[in-house]
Design a protein around this motif. Sequence first.
Motif, PDB file in Angstrom:
ATOM      1  N   SER B  87      18.305 -59.077  32.588  1.00 54.87           N
ATOM      2  CA  SER B  87      17.855 -58.984  31.201  1.00 54.87           C
ATOM      3  C   SER B  87      17.261 -57.602  31.024  1.00 54.87           C
ATOM      4  O   SER B  87      16.567 -57.102  31.910  1.00 54.87           O
ATOM      5  N   VAL B  88      17.520 -56.991  29.903  1.00 49.31           N
ATOM      6  CA  VAL B  88      17.025 -55.637  29.712  1.00 49.31           C
ATOM      7  C   VAL B  88      16.602 -55.443  28.269  1.00 49.31           C
ATOM      8  O   VAL B  88      17.143 -56.049  27.351  1.00 49.31           O
ATOM      9  N   VAL B  89      15.598 -54.623  28.084  1.00 47.61           N
ATOM     10  CA  VAL B  89      15.176 -54.194  26.748  1.00 47.61           C
ATOM     11  C   VAL B  89      15.238 -52.682  26.722  1.00 47.61           C
ATOM     12  O   VAL B  89      14.666 -52.039  27.579  1.00 47.61           O
ATOM     13  N   PRO B  90      15.984 -52.086  25.770  1.00 49.15           N
ATOM     14  CA  PRO B  90      16.854 -52.729  24.794  1.00 49.15           C
ATOM     15  C   PRO B  90      18.234 -53.016  25.380  1.00 49.15           C
ATOM     16  O   PRO B  90      18.611 -52.404  26.372  1.00 49.15           O
ATOM     17  N   THR B  91      18.991 -53.913  24.768  1.00 51.59           N
ATOM     18  CA  THR B  91      20.369 -54.141  25.208  1.00 51.59           C
ATOM     19  C   THR B  91      21.233 -53.002  24.669  1.00 51.59           C
ATOM     20  O   THR B  91      20.859 -52.337  23.703  1.00 51.59           O
ATOM     21  N   THR B  92      22.398 -52.802  25.288  1.00 53.35           N
ATOM     22  CA  THR B  92      23.273 -51.721  24.821  1.00 53.35           C
ATOM     23  C   THR B  92      23.740 -51.994  23.396  1.00 53.35           C
ATOM     24  O   THR B  92      23.894 -51.078  22.601  1.00 53.35           O
ATOM     25  N   GLU B  93      23.936 -53.275  23.099  1.00 53.14           N
ATOM     26  CA  GLU B  93      24.372 -53.628  21.750  1.00 53.14           C
ATOM     27  C   GLU B  93      23.342 -53.181  20.720  1.00 53.14           C
ATOM     28  O   GLU B  93      23.659 -52.530  19.729  1.00 53.14           O
ATOM     29  N   ASN B  94      22.072 -53.495  20.998  1.00 51.26           N
ATOM     30  CA  ASN B  94      21.012 -53.098  20.072  1.00 51.26           C
ATOM     31  C   ASN B  94      20.841 -51.592  20.015  1.00 51.26           C
ATOM     32  O   ASN B  94      20.538 -51.041  18.965  1.00 51.26           O
ATOM     33  N   ALA B  95      21.023 -50.924  21.163  1.00 52.55           N
ATOM     34  CA  ALA B  95      20.859 -49.474  21.171  1.00 52.55           C
ATOM     35  C   ALA B  95      21.889 -48.821  20.250  1.00 52.55           C
ATOM     36  O   ALA B  95      21.569 -47.900  19.501  1.00 52.55           O
ATOM     37  N   ILE B  96      23.124 -49.305  20.296  1.00 51.78           N
ATOM     38  CA  ILE B  96      24.143 -48.722  19.418  1.00 51.78           C
ATOM     39  C   ILE B  96      23.865 -49.094  17.965  1.00 51.78           C
ATOM     40  O   ILE B  96      23.887 -48.252  17.080  1.00 51.78           O
ATOM     41  N   ASP B  97      23.566 -50.371  17.735  1.00 55.33           N
ATOM     42  CA  ASP B  97      23.327 -50.830  16.362  1.00 55.33           C
ATOM     43  C   ASP B  97      22.207 -50.059  15.680  1.00 55.33           C
ATOM     44  O   ASP B  97      22.321 -49.670  14.526  1.00 55.33           O
TER      45      ASP B  97
END
Lengths: 292, 260
Positions: B87-97
């Motif tokens: 689990s990671v913060v932030p996820t790559t999806e969120n980083a791009i979004d």
Amino acid sequence: MTRIACFVEKYNFTYSDEAEALQCFKQTAEQMGHEFNFMFRSGLSEIPKYDAVFIRATTDPLYTAYVVSRTAWVLGLRVVDDPESIRICANKIHQYRLFEKYDVPHIPTLFLNKEEFHHRQIEEIFELFGKPVVIKAPYTSFSKYVEKVSCETSFREVAKRFFRRSDYIVVQKFMPSRFDWRVGVLNGEVLYVCKYMMPKGKWKHGVKRRGKPSFIWGRTVTLKRDNAPQRLKETALKACSVIGKGLYGVDIKEVNGDYVVVEVNDNPSIYRGQEDLRDKDIYEKIIRFLVE
Amino acid sequence: MHPSLETVSTVIVNFKYLNGVSCLLLSGASCVLVVSNIDLRTNAPITKPSAFLKSSVRDFILNVNNDYRYMKTGYYVSLHAEILGNSVVPTTENAIDAYRLPVLLVRASKNGTPVMPYILTDSVKQIMAEFNFPVVVFAVNPFSFNGFQTAKNRTALYRALKSLSMNYRYAVCAQPLHNEILQVKSFFGECNIEDDGVKEIAKKVYETFKIPVCKLLLQRFDGEAYLCGLQPLKMEEILPSDVDMISKIVSRFSGKGWFD
């Protein structure tokens, strides 16, 4: 009736074969009783009015196509290519890491970090892979940003260029071949199979001619998907299984009877008279997948 | 980053990193591995991105970086953590979004954040049909450092659009400009501005995207605050007082569970 938006940009209509293929999609969809409209950048605010989005413009997380895909996804529409597939296929580092994790046979690959890039490492890479080696930027597409180098000077020159946009790049063993297999896959099933031939005397499917701006492309030889080697199709499906359930084009090299994956592309090109030559039902299958 | 890379070059594992792992093993699963390129002042062990990218640690990863842009080191830290199954913060999806302006605004407004109306386009006519001057134009292309320009009239708008769309190759995002653009540094959704509207937006944006370190672009209009954009911070924009603030929050997180 399903309303399908096909996101395209002007360049999708440059080549007549591609423009005709887009018309085939439209005709097929309409014959099946669905609505199929081309959507350009100026129509992006209309995404919520549709049920499904089919992206034909080049995808990359930094391009408009990703915004379209992600917006449609967040709004709950059916999307090809879905954002997850774009993220994995547009970044070759991401893709090869997954191939390693799930044991998909692929070309021997290393990753190179911007900060640890020095003389000894280049020498060690040449020792391991021999000369020449292939350097790929993570964002490669259409055979661009893939270069072959055989000395430290050109290695540095190419790497420096690719490091401008990414902090990691890919280095691969050079495996020459007369052609790359291209297997089109949709939702875990083989859609079409063809051979992308290398232009005479070249090592990749699309090459820029020295001193000229134009690209030359190799021929495409299409096979009936039922007649293609079984192991080839299995390798392609395995590679796609680690990525997702969308539409992909898998590049595969045949080396001494073994199949190794070069890369999986989302948003594979579909040109009339090329990919669809032996299996005419590919348009119908894609539309059916979009309206499911 | 890659197992066979270790055979190519001798990997020097730094001591800080080893200490980090042993601490994690001793203190059990509630522990968090903090990966950061900022020199934080905390008791919690901090791993440098370069060391983390060569490791195969299995844990919660808190990735504190000034820049999570696609294909930059901050992004690859999150990617590496995800591929290892963490689990990671932030996820790559969120980083791009979060850095793709239209997606940021769509998702933020879905989560109840007041956002400025916007259009994604490459046409001056469309912007003029939609909004009155002045307007603000944001780049949505792979190259600029998420820049923006304001335009008071048609000529300025043409100029802004031409440069931010890289000669009309890419789309831009246009919004009405009611007031000056306010730039606010947000650390884990906390910011140093005494304004409830702004504080609420920072909190909401963090809830949605979990971007630990970023700069929020906002507009105040009719007594309300509206979200306009989000950008990475440059290293030199992070002042010592900011480092203190980040360090304090990180210590709080690594002391107890912080995943919600």
